[in-house]
Design a protein around this motif. Sequence first.
Motif: not given
Length: 624
Positions: A1, A3, A8, A10, A17, A20, A101-102, A107-108, A111, A116
Motif C-alpha cells: 500500500m 500512501r 492511498a 492498494d 482512496w 478514506s 509504504e504501509q 493506510a486509513f 488520512t 491533502s
Amino acid sequence: MLRAGALALDLQDQRAWLASHPVDLGPKPFALLVALMQSPQRLVTKEELIETVWEGRFVSEAVLTTAMRDLRRAIGDDARQPTYIATAHGRGYRFMLAVTEQAPAEAFVNTAAPASPKPAQSRPHFGFAAAFVAMVLAAAGALWGVTQIAPSASATRARIPASIAVLPFEDLSPARDRAYFADGLSEEILNVLMGVDGLSVASRTSSFAYKDRDDLTTPAIARELGVRNVLEGTVRTDRDRVRVHVRLIEAQSGHTEWTRTYERRLSVQNLLAIQDEIASRVVNEMRGALHDELGPQNTEVRSAAAGTENLQAYELYLRARELFVARSDLARSVALAEQAVAADPRFARGWELFAAASFAKHGRPTVEAQEAVATALRLDPNLSLAHAINGVMSNYEAPYNWNGSTGELERAVTLDPTNTTALLWLAIEMHKLGYLERSQTLLERCVALDSAYDRCREHLMWVLHMRGQTDRAIAEYRTLVNHQAPPDDAILLLAFIERGDEASVQQVLQSLAHEQPMPAPVLAALRDPHADRIAARRALRTWLRASDFNKRKLFPVTLALGAYDMVYTGQGSFFPLWIPEAPEYRQSGAFKNFVREMRIDQYWREHGFPPQCRPVGDADFSCA
C-alpha cells in the motif's frame, strides 16, 4: 500500500482512496498514478510513462494527456495549483509529495493530512444576502480560528437544481482529425437534453469553452458552470466503426454515476440511436432529482434528428458547422455545406447551414443564401434557424419589410424557444422599432439560456440604458469587460462622464479607436455643455471621415453634439432613435425622416405605437 497525504493506493487490490473515500479510476489512470507514486518527487518523463503504462506500445502524447486529465479529475488535483502532480511542460510529470509504504490497515489512519486537497464541492446558488453572510462567517472563521463544519454532500447537492453540462467529447480517432465529429455528437446530445422539461442545461457556448482545458478537474468545471452533473466522453471512428464512451459524473464528489461504451457500425442511423440512448439514460439517472425537486412532470426525451441518412452528407455538415460556429473560415464552411447538400439534395439542415454560412460570409443577403433558405424551408417548414435567417434577410435592404422580419423571427422563437440566435435577432428588431420592454424581455431570456453569449448581453446593456435602467446597464458592461469582451461603442460614454467615472471613460475611448483617438474638441464638448460645439462638430466630421471604425457606434456622441445630419439611415444592429441623452433629437425633423425612410411608422400604425410615441392625425406622429 502506497500512501501520500490523504491519497492511498492498494497495489494488490488495484484500488485508490482519497481521505478514506474510494476513487473511481480507470486502468490507465491507475497505472499512471502507480508509476508516479513509485518515483516520488522526481521528474518522470513522458517517454518513461508511456513505456511503463502502455508497455512499450506506440501511443501519441495525446493519449498520455487524456489519461493524466482523467487522473487529475478523479483525485481533484488542479494542474495550475497542484497538490499531487506537477507538470514539467514538454518533459513529463512529477509526484510532489513524499510516499510511504504501509500495510493496508495503516493506510486509513490519519488520512486528513494537511497536504491533502479539499474535497471538490459543487457551487451553490446563493442570493446576495446569503452570499454576504457566508463571506462574513468565513472571514470570522479565519480571524478567530473557528472550525467550520462542511455541509453534507446531500445538503450541498440539494441546493443545486437539476442541471447538467455536456462537455465537448474528445476525439480519439487514429489521426485525431475528427474533432468536428466528436463535437457534433456532444452538441446533438446537448440539444436533445435542452428539450427536457425541468432540466437546466449549460449552453454550448459555456460548455465548449472548456474544450482542451486539462488544467481543470470536472468538479472545478461544474462549480464554474453551476451544474449538478457533467457528461463527458470520447469518440473514436476507425474505418466503418464508431466507438463512443461516456461518463455521467456527480460534480460535488466527482463520483461516476453511470458509464457506458457504445460500439456500432458507423452510420447516421446508429449515431442517432447512440445520441438518443445516451440522452435517455442521462435523464433516467437524473429522474429522481427532477421529481424530488420539481414534482412529477414530463421528462421525456425528444429524438435527435440528423435530417439525412447519407453519412458523407452528415460528416460534411458537421465539418461546415464547426467552422461556422467558430467563424474561423466561412468560405470553407460555405463550400463544405454546399458539398453536403450536393451529396443529399433533400438534407434540409444542410440547406439551412448553407444559407447561414453564406449570409455570414458576405455580411448581406445573397441570391445563394436566399435560395438555400427557401429550399430548407420547403423541405422542412419547422426549422427554427432557417426562419430566423429568412426574417433577417427579408428586412436587410430597402424596401424594408418589418412585418416579414418580425413574423419570421416570432415563428423561429415559437418553434424553438431555446434558439438564442433567434431571440437576439428578434430583440434587435424590437429595439429598433421602439418596443424596448419586449426587447429587454427577449434579451434577458437569451442571457438566462446562455450567460456566455456576449452579443445578447451587449444588446441588453443598450436596451437597459435606453429604458433608464443605467445602473443595470453598467453592471452588464462590467460583466462584458470581465468576459474580455468590452463593448466598442459609446452608448454609456455620457453616463460615465456624468458620474465622474474617468477610468470607464478612458476604457470606452480606447475601445472606440486605438490608433485614431477622439479629438480633444469633441471630448471637451461632451464634458462641458458650454464648450465650442461648432468646433466640436467640425472636428467630429473630420475624425469620422478619416476613421475606419463603425460610425454607428458613435451615434450617441453625434446626437449629443447636435450633428443630426450625420445620422444616416440603413439597417444595422443599432438605431439611434431611443438614446436617452438625446430627447431633442426625437423632436427634430431628422428623427421623423429616419423613421419614415425606414418605414417604421407604417409598422406602428398596423401593430400599435410604442409607449413613448403616439399618432398625430393620419400621417404624423410624435415621440418623447
